[in-house]
Design an enzyme around this catalytic site. Structure first.
Site, PDB file in Angstrom:
ATOM      1  CB  ALA A  95      -0.924   0.015   1.216  1.00  0.00           C
ATOM      2  CG  HIS A 154       5.283  13.508   3.234  1.00  0.00           C
ATOM      3  ND1 HIS A 154       4.332  13.534   2.233  1.00  0.00           N
ATOM      4  CD2 HIS A 154       4.931  12.467   4.045  1.00  0.00           C
ATOM      5  CE1 HIS A 154       3.461  12.554   2.426  1.00  0.00           C
ATOM      6  NE2 HIS A 154       3.809  11.902   3.520  1.00  0.00           N
ATOM      7  CE  LYS A 211       6.819  10.377   1.123  1.00  0.00           C
ATOM      8  NZ  LYS A 211       6.979   8.993   1.613  1.00  0.00           N
TER       9      LYS A 211
END
Length: 261
Positions: free
Chosen positions: A113, A148, A152
């Site tokens: 996912a 973010h 990241k």
């Protein structure tokens, strides 16, 4: 369940704590940058091959949160050895057809996912429904953005890509997502989705439906990584001994179907 954790950074440690709270045990931790034992006392191995001789061989499943450049080989290794793997790493999806073929050929199981948070996955359903509602009304354009933390590794986020795909699947007048900087006005059939990396933001994803008259905005804001950990553990529990390749869509569909029936 006896779980193996592939990757023992911030997410790995949160996964470990949440898994123990739910009554699971940690069979092994795999991370080449960590030595000794994990907080739970589980042994830490420098590679999957090394771990296979130890705790990994007794694991009922593995949860993988590493990097885009290492995830595909990790998945192939675990599939080869019939260890069900739940993967939260993003940025490797260009290899998804190759990985899917490898998992199916091995008779193994993979659940991946772009975001395991239950809130995010319910947000996907809301976004898809909103897109279908706005599609007949051309006066409403749609765009999106995500924010973010500055550590990241990928941009746009996997969550942003999935969110854009949900919109495209339900809006006939939008056929393509554009994630790069635009030095021109977007075309009518383009969905522009922007990214920002700054500070320690866990994650913000927004869709904006805008007309000359008004704006409708739907946003998911993560407060921390706890939701990701809880969802990943739920997914690993759901995957169990199933074989094949699944996503969080399959997990939610099953849970929602059972709640209705």
């Amino acid at each position: 369940m006896k779980l193996a954790l592939v990757g023992y950074g911030k997410m790995g440690r949160i996964l470990e704590a949440r898994a123990l709270e739910k009554g699971h045990s940690i069979a092994a931790v795999i991370d080449p940058f960590v030595k000794g034992t994990a907080d739970s006392g589980a042994p830490v191995y420098g590679s999957l091959a090394e771990a296979l001789k130890g705790g990994l061989g007794q694991a009922d499943g593995a949860i993988e949160f590493t990097r885009p450049d290492t995830a595909p080989e990790n998945i192939k290794f675990l599939a080869e050895h019939k260890i069900p793997v739940t993967v939260g790493t993003t940025g490797w999806y260009a290899k998804l057809p190759e990985i899917t073929a490898a998992v199916n050929a091995a008779g193994a199981s993979l659940l991946w996912a772009s975001n395991f948070s239950l809130g995010v996955n319910l947000f996907y359903l809301i976004a898809a429904h909103a897109a279908s509602l706005f599609d007949p009304f051309a006066e409403y354009d749609v765009g999106g953005f995500e924010v973010h933390h500055n550590k990241k590794a990928d941009s746009p986020s996997g969550t942003a890509i999935t969110l854009a795909e949900k919109v495209l699947s339900r809006m006939k007048r939008k056929t393509k997502a554009v994630y790069d900087k635009l030095d021109r006005p977007p075309r009518a059939d383009e969905l522009h989705f922007a990214s920002l990396r700054a500070g320690s933001v866990p994650g913000v994803h927004s869709l904006v439906f805008d007309s000359q008259a008004d704006t409708i905005e739907i946003t998911h804001t993560a407060r921390n990584r706890e939701g990701l950990a809880a969802g990943a553990i739920l997914a690993a529990e759901w995957l169990g001994s199933r074989s094949g390749v699944y996503t969080m869509d399959d997990v939610l569909a099953d849970i929602l179907n059972r709640s209705i029936n």
